[in-house]
Design a protein around this motif. Structure first.
Motif, mmCIF file in Angstrom:
data_model
loop_
_atom_site.group_PDB
_atom_site.id
_atom_site.type_symbol
_atom_site.label_atom_id
_atom_site.label_comp_id
_atom_site.label_asym_id
_atom_site.label_seq_id
_atom_site.Cartn_x
_atom_site.Cartn_y
_atom_site.Cartn_z
ATOM 1 N N LYS A 20 1.124 -1.361 0.010
ATOM 2 C CA LYS A 20 0.682 0.089 0.145
ATOM 3 C C LYS A 20 1.298 1.493 -0.241
ATOM 4 C CE LYS A 20 -4.090 -1.716 2.490
ATOM 5 N NZ LYS A 20 -4.695 -1.789 3.826
ATOM 6 N N LYS B 161 -5.130 -0.993 -5.879
ATOM 7 C CA LYS B 161 -5.360 -2.493 -4.916
ATOM 8 C C LYS B 161 -6.176 -3.908 -5.735
ATOM 9 C CE LYS B 161 -8.280 -1.211 -1.520
ATOM 10 N NZ LYS B 161 -9.155 0.571 -1.470
ATOM 11 N N ASN C 296 -4.132 -7.530 -3.583
ATOM 12 C CA ASN C 296 -4.912 -8.562 -3.319
ATOM 13 C C ASN C 296 -4.262 -9.613 -4.384
ATOM 14 O OD1 ASN C 296 -7.902 -9.423 -1.433
ATOM 15 N ND2 ASN C 296 -8.413 -8.970 -3.996
#
Lengths: 282, 293, 373
Positions: free
Chosen positions: C101, C107, C111
């Motif tokens: 992050k 994202k 993930n």
């Protein structure tokens, strides 16, 4: 318990009940007095059971204030107290978190000097420097303002000290791991340190809220405009008046209103608060 | 007190410290310096001329019977508040430490006064002891003593001591309880096996082991009695009758704000600061010593 | 995957020097274990590679790039800490994702990478939990996961198993080894546990007081320890040391305690007439019929381990009564590891023989190994 001695247990409960009675008795009487008509409190001995004027009495003081004791209503004073207590609590926590972070996690010149300057505030309670502090606030034009009520009380060695103690117990590896993860100092503070301090923040909040709410001398000095009166200082005027007029029912209702908010905060956050209080001083 | 890991930089930590340093400087250090400065000056009656008088303000204070009287009042007051407060709280804490059933409820009820402002605590007791309608004044009269704190200095002193002790009970109680709970149960059990009864155990084991807590509370209570009880006194007796309850802090306030005697008030502030520095030093020594355990 | 070069690295804190010039070359994909007693400087060395400690002198390069002045995050490394250093207020997922992050990865990619690492470590079910709710072994895995997701060129392990119980330690040791093999990521692993060191390492670095005493494969270190320190640190129980002197012709060794050993299968002529410290591993002593022995052991204590027994006792000359060690002759207390089936009584005198070719000779002054011929 080491041994079983029934009479000792009875004695303990008896002593504790006496203690509780000692603690609760003044509160109960204040509450009872606040529920009677003014006249009931003038003649002879005051009653021990609540009367039927509770709603009436509290409505009067909350909206209209007390006759003969200045114009501010208790509602206004409660609001002022709330603003002052919240500003002090939030302000203290904010600046203490920042300065504790700086003192613990950085090495820079004059670090110890800064540390001792902050700690000198422990030795200079407002009560010992009343006049000059008042003059400073007056010169800054902060009399009769929320800023004047709260900012001078915000610097707090106690909160800084507690956060410092807590930060010192945070494992070094967490800071190292954050560094490996690429977090800079501010990121580490925001993402790791502050979330980890949640319990401590809550505990200090309770202590500082009560500290702020219960301030007496300071609001007495910096407010002359009754729209800035706080409830704790306002009560003194009421008592002075209550002695000459039969207004004890209103004075006691005000007292109850003055002690209710901090009492609720302490009771609701009891566990956090006790932990925080006892640890602050360790 | 050092972290192995630290961040670099000079400007960033200073920015972090800035708010606190600024407030400390403007509202703490500067006024304290002002107090020091003003304590060697004197203004004339109209506030027009200020002259340097050296330590004359201090000399006058120490020769001023009303100041010396206030000193005596403060000593009587703080000794009474501290000793009574500690004794009552220690008794309650010992009892609560041993009780198993209902100890939570007792604790909850006993911490309530912590939340009550000193001024409000004063008002509550002032009402109870009110000579004409107070229920306690009535009871005392029933015992044959004519209570009136508006006339009797002793009565007034007792009143402010009671109110101050009442407010401080929670704090002392919580610390004594924490101290008691930190004493290993095995020590108490060992003493019991050695044949020591409850009272013997208290005097020979519990009380000595509690001495760090007691000492800490002693200092805290003296500070409390010296400074934080201003509200109790101002809201009730206003230092009277006469000067029977005028403690030092109260006198700084009246001389400075009511009598507008700036030099004298400043000198009194300086004396108070010296007292706090002394008390803080004592406390620090104690903390240092305890760190070594 | 990257190689690491550590060149003449020195670490000083003020006036105290804790690392005295260490050089190690680590090939890409290699698993190097640094082992040594506490305070030997092994963690400091690792932390210098990580960028958590400043390198006083010398140079460290990773993948051919000198990293002395680089921040940890710019060194393309990941580290597993002794206490795992998991962020207690974050879920397992967030713990693993935090670095990504900060690096500003999209994202979806975060993930995907976390899920992949979680599958590899069997953490998929636990991604929503907080570290507090995990067992020791699971926390250990999360710490590994946090290192893996970043797909670094180098893994650094700082005593990662020392907080686990004995059984779990053996299991995780195996998992780490398998993981390292399958990812083929260059790894530097610090431990004080010699079993961990022996089982994991491609090559071992044995450190003592800020110096690398020996850098070699585990087997080489076991068979040819470079000094008495290495010899006593690797192997359990420790190697026995006995003072003695090599005969003029180099065919036998006279021990200070009296017995004389014939050097079977080892030519010692080169060292003829010199004082030495003789090293014999407990497992290289065998019980023999009376008459064939090199010396007797006056048995003190017998420890039964099941598969083996450990016999501790005092060395005595064959046939003679135990006699006082002379001068600096040492205590003569030695240990022998014998098969579990051997029946040994405390107080007994046990005839023992040294297995042939397994004598170690060290210089009594420097503790350095004497070269065999």
């Amino acid at each position: 318990m080491v041994e079983n001695r029934p009479w000792l247990t009875v004695l303990q409960h008896f002593v504790l009940l006496c203690g509780v009675a000692l603690v609760l008795f003044p509160l109960w009487i204040a509450f009872v007095a606040s529920t009677h008509e003014g006249r009931a409190l003038v003649a002879g001995v005051i009653p021990l059971l609540p009367g039927d004027q509770m709603v009436e009495n509290y409505r009067t003081i909350l909206t209209a204030g007390m006759q003969g004791a200045g114009g501010a209503s208790v509602g206004t004073m409660l609001l002022n107290s709330l603003i002052m207590a919240l500003s002090i609590a939030v302000g203290k926590i904010a600046i203490s978190l920042l300065s504790a972070f700086a003192v613990v996690y950085f090495r820079f010149p004059f670090r110890m000097l800064c540390f001792w300057i902050i700690f000198s505030t422990l030795m200079l309670p407002v009560e010992v420097r009343i006049l000059p502090t008042f003059e400073v606030v007056a010169n800054l034009g902060m009399l009769n303002s929320y800023a004047g009520l709260s900012i001078p009380l915000i610097a707090s060695a106690t909160a800084t000290f507690l956060f410092r103690q807590f930060f010192l117990t945070v494992p070094d590896e967490l800071a190292e791991a954050a560094r490996m993860d690429g977090a800079g100092p501010f990121r580490f503070f925001k993402d790791i340190l502050v979330p980890l301090s949640r319990t401590n923040i809550a505990a200090i909040f309770v202590i500082m809220f009560i500290y702020g709410w219960n301030q007496y001398l300071w609001p007495l000095l910096v407010t002359t405009d009754e729209s800035f009166y706080t409830i704790v200082m306002g009560i003194q005027r009421m008592v002075t008046v209550a002695d000459s007029y039969p207004r004890w029912h209103h004075a006691m209702a005000t007292a109850v209103m003055a002690l209710l908010p901090p009492t609720l905060v302490v009771l609701i956050m009891q566990r956090l608060f006790v932990k925080g209080l006892v640890e602050t001083e360790k | 007190m050092h972290k192995k890991v630290t961040f670099g930089g000079f400007a960033f930590p200073l920015v972090l410290l800035l708010p606190q340093l600024a407030i400390t400087f403007v509202f703490f250090l500067w006024p304290a310096a002002q107090a020091l400065y003003q304590s060697v000056l004197r203004q004339d009656a109209f506030g027009l001329r200020t002259t340097f008088v050296g330590l004359d303000n201090f000399a006058r204070l120490l020769n001023d019977p009303s100041y010396l009287a206030s000193f005596k009042v403060t000593l009587v007051f703080s000794t009474s508040v501290t000793l009574t407060g500690l004794a009552v709280a220690l008794l309650l804490a010992c009892m609560a430490d041993r009780v198993i059933k209902g100890s939570g409820a007792y604790k909850t009820l006993l911490i309530i006064p912590y939340a009550v402002a000193p001024a409000v605590a004063g008002v509550l007791w002032y009402f109870l002891f009110n000579p004409s309608i107070g229920i306690l004044a009535y009871l005392v009269r029933g015992l044959g003593y004519n209570w009136n704190h508006q006339i009797s200095g002793t009565d007034a002193m007792i009143l402010v001591v009671i109110a101050s002790v009442w407010k401080q009970i929670s704090y002392n109680f919580l610390f004594f309880l924490a101290g008691l709970q930190a004493i290993p149960k095995s020590l108490i059990e060992a003493a019991a096996i050695d044949g020591a009864g409850p009272w013997k155990r208290f005097t020979s084991i519990i009380f000595p082991l509690l001495s760090p807590t007691t000492f800490f509370l002693l200092v805290v209570n003296v500070v409390y009695a010296f400074f934080e009880t201003f509200g109790v006194i101002h809201a009730t007796t206003s230092g009277g009758p006469g000067q029977a309850t005028t403690i030092l802090v109260y006198k700084v306030f009246t001389d400075g704000f009511v009598a507008l005697n700036l030099g004298s008030s400043a000198a009194q502030s300086v004396i108070l600061m010296l007292i706090v520095v002394l008390l803080t030093a004592v406390q620090f020594r104690y903390i240092e010593r305890r760190v070594q355990y | 995957m990257a190689d690491i070069a550590i060149r003449n690295v020195v670490k000083r804190y003020g006036d105290t020097q804790v690392i005295h010039g260490i050089s190690i070359d680590i090939a890409a994909g290699e698993l190097i274990v640094i082992v040594g007693p506490s305070g030997c400087g092994k963690s400091t060395l690792l932390r210098m590679v990580a960028g958590l400690e400043v390198i006083t002198e010398g140079e460290i390069s990773i993948g051919g790039r000198v990293v002395n002045r680089l921040e940890p995050k710019d060194r393309n490394i990941a580290m597993v800490f002794q206490n795992y250093a998991l962020y207690p207020h974050m879920s397992v997922f967030d713990n693993m994702a935090y670095g990504l992050k900060i690096a500003g990865r999209p994202k979806g990619e975060i993930n995907e990478r976390v899920q992949k690492a979680a599958r590899m470590l069997e953490l998929s079910e636990l991604l929503d939990r907080r570290p507090r709710q995990l067992s020791g072994g699971q926390r250990q895995r999360v710490a590994m996961g946090r290192a893996i997701v970043r797909n670094p060129a180098v893994f650094l392990f700082d005593e990662p198993l020392s907080n686990l119980d004995a059984k779990l330690r053996v299991q995780m040791r195996l998992e780490i080894k398998q993981l390292q093999r399958s990812l083929a990521t260059t790894s530097l692993y610090v431990t004080h546990d010699q079993v961990e060191a022996m089982t994991l390492a491609d090559r071992l670095v044995v450190m003592n007081q800020g110096v690398a005493e020996q850098i070699d494969t585990p087997l080489e270190i076991y068979e040819r320890p470079a000094s008495t320190f290495v010899a006593s640190f690797i192997g359990s129980p420790s190697m026995n040391f006995l003072p003695g002197e090599v005969d003029g012709d180099g065919t036998s060794i006279a021990l200070a305690q009296g017995p004389r050993l014939r050097a079977m299968g080892q030519a010692l002529g080169q060292h003829g007439g010199r004082s030495i410290t003789l090293g014999v591993r407990p497992e290289h002593l065998a019980m023999v019929p009376e008459g064939e022995e090199d010396f007797h052991l006056q048995v003190g204590v017998v420890e039964t381990l099941g598969a083996d027994i450990l016999v501790h006792g005092k060395l005595v000359e064959a046939g003679a009564a135990a006699r006082q060690a002379k001068g600096e002759g040492g205590s003569g207390i030695i240990a022998a590891r014998l098969p579990g089936s051997a029946r040994v009584l405390e107080g007994e005198r046990l005839p023992l023989k040294v297995a042939s070719g397994l004598l170690h000779l060290f210089d009594p002054e420097s503790g350095k190994r004497l070269v065999e011929v």
